[in-house]
Write a protein that holds these residues in place. Structure first.
Motif, PDB file in Angstrom:
ATOM      1  N   VAL A   1      87.333  92.288 -44.432  1.00 47.71           N
ATOM      2  CA  VAL A   1      86.039  92.845 -44.052  1.00 47.71           C
ATOM      3  C   VAL A   1      84.972  92.314 -44.990  1.00 47.71           C
ATOM      4  N   GLY A   2      83.845  91.915 -44.408  1.00 47.98           N
ATOM      5  CA  GLY A   2      82.735  91.421 -45.217  1.00 47.98           C
ATOM      6  C   GLY A   2      83.090  90.256 -46.110  1.00 47.98           C
ATOM      7  N   GLY A   3      83.989  89.389 -45.645  1.00 43.47           N
ATOM      8  CA  GLY A   3      84.398  88.233 -46.431  1.00 43.47           C
ATOM      9  C   GLY A   3      85.401  88.562 -47.522  1.00 43.47           C
ATOM     10  N   CYS A   4      85.901  89.776 -47.560  1.00 44.58           N
ATOM     11  CA  CYS A   4      86.848  90.222 -48.581  1.00 44.58           C
ATOM     12  C   CYS A   4      88.185  90.559 -47.931  1.00 44.58           C
ATOM     13  N   THR A   5      89.268  90.024 -48.466  1.00 46.62           N
ATOM     14  CA  THR A   5      90.598  90.322 -47.967  1.00 46.62           C
ATOM     15  C   THR A   5      91.227  91.407 -48.827  1.00 46.62           C
ATOM     16  N   VAL A   6      91.659  92.480 -48.191  1.00 48.12           N
ATOM     17  CA  VAL A   6      92.268  93.613 -48.891  1.00 48.12           C
ATOM     18  C   VAL A   6      93.765  93.586 -48.609  1.00 48.12           C
ATOM     19  N   THR A   7      94.560  93.301 -49.627  1.00 49.38           N
ATOM     20  CA  THR A   7      96.001  93.181 -49.459  1.00 49.38           C
ATOM     21  C   THR A   7      96.692  94.522 -49.709  1.00 49.38           C
ATOM     22  N   PRO A   8      97.894  94.695 -49.170  1.00 48.09           N
ATOM     23  CA  PRO A   8      98.652  95.923 -49.462  1.00 48.09           C
ATOM     24  C   PRO A   8      98.897  96.050 -50.966  1.00 48.09           C
ATOM     25  N   PHE A   9      98.853  97.288 -51.461  1.00 48.86           N
ATOM     26  CA  PHE A   9      99.063  97.534 -52.888  1.00 48.86           C
ATOM     27  C   PHE A   9     100.176  98.559 -53.070  1.00 48.86           C
ATOM     28  N   TYR A  10     101.116  98.223 -53.947  1.00 46.92           N
ATOM     29  CA  TYR A  10     102.227  99.116 -54.264  1.00 46.92           C
ATOM     30  C   TYR A  10     102.376  99.198 -55.781  1.00 46.92           C
ATOM     31  N   ALA A  11     102.538 100.390 -56.296  1.00 42.62           N
ATOM     32  CA  ALA A  11     102.853 100.584 -57.715  1.00 42.62           C
ATOM     33  C   ALA A  11     104.033 101.538 -57.806  1.00 42.62           C
ATOM     34  N   TYR A  12     105.118 101.044 -58.403  1.00 40.14           N
ATOM     35  CA  TYR A  12     106.313 101.862 -58.605  1.00 40.14           C
ATOM     36  C   TYR A  12     106.589 101.967 -60.108  1.00 40.14           C
ATOM     37  N   ARG A  13     107.329 102.991 -60.492  1.00 40.09           N
ATOM     38  CA  ARG A  13     107.769 103.083 -61.885  1.00 40.09           C
ATOM     39  C   ARG A  13     108.639 101.876 -62.201  1.00 40.09           C
ATOM     40  N   LYS A  14     108.281 101.158 -63.277  1.00 39.37           N
ATOM     41  CA  LYS A  14     108.979  99.918 -63.594  1.00 39.37           C
ATOM     42  C   LYS A  14     109.863 100.111 -64.820  1.00 39.37           C
ATOM     43  N   PRO A  15     111.167 100.235 -64.607  1.00 37.37           N
ATOM     44  CA  PRO A  15     112.070 100.390 -65.748  1.00 37.37           C
ATOM     45  C   PRO A  15     112.310  99.058 -66.449  1.00 37.37           C
ATOM     46  N   GLY A  16     112.839  99.112 -67.649  1.00 36.86           N
ATOM     47  CA  GLY A  16     113.190  97.893 -68.377  1.00 36.86           C
ATOM     48  C   GLY A  16     114.313  97.143 -67.699  1.00 36.86           C
ATOM     49  N   ARG A  17     114.468  95.862 -68.058  1.00 36.14           N
ATOM     50  CA  ARG A  17     115.467  95.025 -67.385  1.00 36.14           C
ATOM     51  C   ARG A  17     116.896  95.524 -67.586  1.00 36.14           C
ATOM     52  N   SER A  18     117.145  96.217 -68.677  1.00 36.98           N
ATOM     53  CA  SER A  18     118.495  96.711 -68.934  1.00 36.98           C
ATOM     54  C   SER A  18     118.695  98.142 -68.424  1.00 36.98           C
ATOM     55  N   SER A  19     117.667  98.726 -67.817  1.00 35.93           N
ATOM     56  CA  SER A  19     117.749 100.102 -67.338  1.00 35.93           C
ATOM     57  C   SER A  19     118.674 100.200 -66.123  1.00 35.93           C
ATOM     58  N   PRO A  20     119.429 101.283 -66.009  1.00 35.98           N
ATOM     59  CA  PRO A  20     120.266 101.473 -64.815  1.00 35.98           C
ATOM     60  C   PRO A  20     119.438 101.663 -63.539  1.00 35.98           C
ATOM     61  N   HIS A  21     118.128 101.924 -63.688  1.00 35.80           N
ATOM     62  CA  HIS A  21     117.243 102.119 -62.535  1.00 35.80           C
ATOM     63  C   HIS A  21     116.570 100.809 -62.092  1.00 35.80           C
ATOM     64  N   ARG A  22     116.869  99.730 -62.813  1.00 34.81           N
ATOM     65  CA  ARG A  22     116.207  98.450 -62.499  1.00 34.81           C
ATOM     66  C   ARG A  22     116.539  97.971 -61.087  1.00 34.81           C
ATOM     67  N   ALA A  23     117.791  98.125 -60.664  1.00 38.34           N
ATOM     68  CA  ALA A  23     118.190  97.643 -59.328  1.00 38.34           C
ATOM     69  C   ALA A  23     117.423  98.385 -58.246  1.00 38.34           C
ATOM     70  N   GLN A  24     117.236  99.697 -58.427  1.00 39.30           N
ATOM     71  CA  GLN A  24     116.480 100.466 -57.438  1.00 39.30           C
ATOM     72  C   GLN A  24     115.034  99.983 -57.377  1.00 39.30           C
ATOM     73  N   PHE A  25     114.445  99.730 -58.539  1.00 42.77           N
ATOM     74  CA  PHE A  25     113.067  99.230 -58.589  1.00 42.77           C
ATOM     75  C   PHE A  25     112.952  97.911 -57.826  1.00 42.77           C
TER      76      PHE A  25
END
Length: 219
Positions: free
Chosen positions: A85-109
């Motif tokens: 709109v008006g020369g501006c593209t608005v993309t989908p935005f998602y923010a999830y809780r980001k665990p550390g790479r060694s976290s057991p929740h990393r795969a879910q993220f």
């Protein structure tokens, strides 16, 4: 003038509000743009658009993002986007809780990220279903296009609705809790306003709406 209202024909008022939205969408996204759009959308969604479409024989279908399978209920913040709109593209935005790479929740993220498309595919929907489509999620609380439109029109446009305040109050609490976090990167604008503008954009770009506008503009 033959009238179905005391002051002005309903079809003429619908045409005016559609024209207002068309003009508003030539601008880049802003609070001013969203507020003006919300007032016209509120009027159209309250039954006038559906009534006029029925009178003209138009079948209202609105192409809307297909969110089936998108895990927005897990998002700290989700803003549907997916429009220009008006020369501006608005993309989908998602923010999830980001665990550390060694976290057991990393795969879910990583599964959440993989299920969150950067561009939406569109599906045709009836106007009533489009109004009830989720377009914003805040910490797991999901809000529809109709709720956002009514909220902005109420808070900023003077159009007051008191018949069902539950979702209104829920959105108010969610916005209060996160505050400035609702401003999307590079936009400097609340996701509430961005999705109000997006609702107007999806509606006005629907072929059925464009055809109805052409019909209502004929002498």
């Amino acid at each position: 003038m033959a009238a179905d209202g005391v002051l002005i024909r309903r079809a003429e008022v619908v045409r005016i509000h559609l024209d207002i939205l068309n003009a508003v969408l030539s601008e880049t996204p802003s609070a001013s743009q969203a507020i003006r759009a919300s007032v016209s959308l509120r009027f159209l969604f309250d039954g006038a658009l559906k009534q006029v479409a029925h009178e003209t024989g138009a079948e209202l279908k609105v192409p809307m993002p297909d969110l089936d399978g998108v895990p927005i209920e897990h998002a700290l913040l989700f803003s549907c986007g997916g429009y220009s709109v008006g020369g501006c593209t608005v993309t989908p935005f998602y923010a999830y809780r980001k665990p550390g790479r060694s976290s057991p929740h990393r795969a879910q993220f990583e599964r959440l990220i993989a299920a969150s498309p950067k561009a939406h595919s569109l599906i045709d929907a009836k106007l009533s279903k489009f109004c009830l489509q989720p377009c914003l999620a805040i910490a797991g609380r999901i809000f529809t296009r109709e709720v956002l439109v009514r909220y902005v029109a109420n808070k900023c446009g003077g159009a007051h609705h008191h018949e069902d305040m539950e979702k209104f109050n829920e959105l108010e609490r969610a916005i209060t809790a996160v505050g400035q976090s609702l401003e999307l990167p590079d936009m400097n604008l609340s996701a509430v306003f961005i999705e109000t503008v997006g609702t107007a954009s999806y509606l006005l770009n629907a072929p059925a709406i464009q055809q109805l506008m052409a019909e209502l503009s004929r002498p």
